[in-house]
Write a protein that holds these residues in place. Structure first.
Motif, PDB file in Angstrom:
ATOM      1  N   LEU A  72       0.973  -1.288   0.128  1.00  0.00           N
ATOM      2  CA  LEU A  72      -0.376  -0.263   0.047  1.00  0.00           C
ATOM      3  C   LEU A  72       0.406   1.097   0.133  1.00  0.00           C
ATOM      4  O   LEU A  72       1.416   1.067   0.391  1.00  0.00           O
ATOM      5  CB  LEU A  72      -1.064  -0.015   0.972  1.00  0.00           C
ATOM      6  N   GLY A  73       0.337   2.553  -0.593  1.00  0.00           N
ATOM      7  CA  GLY A  73       1.028   3.641  -0.079  1.00  0.00           C
ATOM      8  C   GLY A  73       0.722   4.350   1.463  1.00  0.00           C
ATOM      9  O   GLY A  73      -0.356   3.576   2.149  1.00  0.00           O
ATOM     10  N   ALA A  74       1.719   5.648   1.726  1.00  0.00           N
ATOM     11  CA  ALA A  74       1.662   5.388   2.873  1.00  0.00           C
ATOM     12  C   ALA A  74      -0.155   6.405   2.516  1.00  0.00           C
ATOM     13  O   ALA A  74      -0.562   5.825   3.970  1.00  0.00           O
ATOM     14  CB  ALA A  74       2.616   7.044   2.682  1.00  0.00           C
ATOM     15  N   ALA A  75      -0.728   7.069   2.212  1.00  0.00           N
ATOM     16  CA  ALA A  75      -2.176   7.093   2.452  1.00  0.00           C
ATOM     17  C   ALA A  75      -3.249   5.702   2.900  1.00  0.00           C
ATOM     18  O   ALA A  75      -3.517   5.786   4.630  1.00  0.00           O
ATOM     19  CB  ALA A  75      -3.321   8.025   1.864  1.00  0.00           C
ATOM     20  N   GLU A  76      -3.331   4.946   2.079  1.00  0.00           N
ATOM     21  CA  GLU A  76      -3.741   3.600   2.797  1.00  0.00           C
ATOM     22  C   GLU A  76      -3.013   3.143   4.276  1.00  0.00           C
ATOM     23  O   GLU A  76      -3.950   2.323   4.671  1.00  0.00           O
ATOM     24  CB  GLU A  76      -3.885   2.349   1.732  1.00  0.00           C
ATOM     25  N   PRO A  95      -0.213   0.420  -7.207  1.00  0.00           N
ATOM     26  CA  PRO A  95       0.307   0.378  -8.994  1.00  0.00           C
ATOM     27  C   PRO A  95      -0.816   1.497 -10.114  1.00  0.00           C
ATOM     28  O   PRO A  95      -2.417   0.714  -9.151  1.00  0.00           O
ATOM     29  CB  PRO A  95       0.704  -0.551  -8.936  1.00  0.00           C
ATOM     30  N   ASN A  96      -0.297   1.290 -11.647  1.00  0.00           N
ATOM     31  CA  ASN A  96      -1.197   1.821 -12.040  1.00  0.00           C
ATOM     32  C   ASN A  96      -1.373   0.903 -12.779  1.00  0.00           C
ATOM     33  O   ASN A  96      -1.180  -0.570 -13.076  1.00  0.00           O
ATOM     34  CB  ASN A  96      -0.769   3.362 -13.348  1.00  0.00           C
ATOM     35  N   ASP A  98       3.505   5.725  -9.473  1.00  0.00           N
ATOM     36  CA  ASP A  98       3.514   7.351 -10.525  1.00  0.00           C
ATOM     37  C   ASP A  98       3.512   8.153  -9.223  1.00  0.00           C
ATOM     38  O   ASP A  98       3.217   9.244  -9.755  1.00  0.00           O
ATOM     39  CB  ASP A  98       1.888   7.596 -10.549  1.00  0.00           C
ATOM     40  N   GLN A  99       3.273   7.839  -7.878  1.00  0.00           N
ATOM     41  CA  GLN A  99       3.343   9.225  -7.207  1.00  0.00           C
ATOM     42  C   GLN A  99       5.129   9.811  -7.006  1.00  0.00           C
ATOM     43  O   GLN A  99       5.751   8.680  -6.732  1.00  0.00           O
ATOM     44  CB  GLN A  99       3.287   8.197  -5.952  1.00  0.00           C
TER      45      GLN A  99
END
Length: 347
Positions: free
Chosen positions: A256-260, A285-286, A292-293
């Protein structure tokens, strides 16, 4: 080793430490081909080796050294060895189980050389090497066959044996700490921790970092919006199940990304008696599996954690680059480290 452990503990008291970013993302920039993953020793291997990035520590060590340098120059305090898949179990897919020890030893030596060089040049900012211990490509808790739920592709004892060999190589190569990372199955992590305990006992290395032992970091992976690991544990259950060992830190990375990761990281910050780490992916991921972040967006999301006082160690996972790490280092320098929780009997 005792001196480097003391230095690490001192730095953790002063500030938030910066872990490096993704190794694979950086390797992709070189556009490597099959021949880059081979040397004389590997010339006769019949299977394709392209993508077995750990081999580059043997075949193209200069590339791995340059990646470590780039992360240190970006502000990292800790780099991970290029050993995520350097167990006999993971290398079995390539028919290379027998070189597992060598992969760990040589990868640790490369990182050690670079860290020592930076530490000598900037004595007020010591650099450290974390021995990366990945989850392997097998799970001890789940069956890979939906038609045979009782089947296991690997046993606990097999994992312990493989991890022990990896740990020996990393220690001999000169790592400062061990990082059991990307934990999707806690039973695999328990095997790694058990292997660490056995190796430490054999080598008379204390488990407790404050007694001069080689510190142990553990980082789990929340696989989806359910907030659980692949083997079904919540973040708190994951913490409880490995809290019998005096860890340097526990944290989350990958998937996951940071927000998640925000709600699960809060659980660790609220409950953990250890330091807390996070190294998220560069967002989600796209459709092409790419990240893309950018550095600034990722840094803004992580800054929300820093403002809450949740972190002691921060870095990046899939899709992150030295540019991401530089942005995280700049942001983290403005905040004090998280204060560890002291658990009482009531807790």
């Amino acid at each position: 080793m005792e001196r480097r452990t003391d230095l690490l503990l001192q730095q953790l008291q002063k500030r938030i430490l910066i872990l490096d970013g993704a190794m694979g993302t950086m390797i992709q920039r070189y556009g490597l081909q099959e021949e880059d993953f081979r040397n004389q020793e590997l010339a006769a291997v019949k299977k394709s080796l392209k993508g077995n990035n750990d081999l580059l520590s043997l075949t193209r060590p200069g590339i791995i050294k340059d990646i470590h340098k780039a992360y240190f120059e970006a502000g990292a305090d800790i780099v991970e060895t290029n050993t995520f898949s350097s167990t006999s179990i993971a290398q079995e897919d390539y028919g290379l189980s027998e070189i597992a020890y060598k992969l760990n030893y040589e990868s640790a030596k490369i990182a050690r050389e670079v860290a020592d060089d930076f530490s000598a040049r900037e004595r007020d900012k010591p650099r450290f090497v974390a021995g990366a211990i990945g989850p392997t490509n097998r799970t001890a808790s789940l069956s890979p066959d939906v038609n045979d739920p009782g089947f296991r592709a690997v046993s606990f004892d097999q994992l312990v044996e493989a991890y022990s060999e990896q740990i020996e190589g990393l220690i001999e190569g000169g790592v400062d700490l061990l990082l059991v990372e990307t934990v999707f199955d806690t039973l695999n992590a328990k095997a790694a921790i058990f292997a660490i305990q056995e190796v430490y006992e054999k080598r008379n290395i204390p488990l407790e970092p404050t007694e001069g032992g080689i510190p142990i970091m553990v980082s789990g992976t929340i696989t989806d919006a359910s907030g659980r690991t692949l083997s079904g544990q919540t973040t708190e259950a994951f913490l409880i199940s490995i809290s019998h060992v005096p860890l340097l830190s526990i944290g989350l990375n990958c998937a996951l990304g940071a927000a998640e990761l925000r709600p699960y990281l809060k659980v660790l910050s609220d409950k953990s008696p250890f330091n807390v780490s996070v190294y998220p992916n560069a967002g989600l991921p796209n459709e092409f599996g790419e990240y893309d972040q950018g550095p600034e967006e990722m840094s803004e999301e992580v800054t929300l954690f820093l403002k809450q006082g949740w972190l002691n160690i921060v870095g990046g996972c899939c899709g992150t680059t030295p540019e991401h790490i530089a942005a995280l280092a700049k942001s983290a320098s403005n905040f004090p480290p998280r204060i560890k929780q002291v658990l009482t009997e009531e807790d």
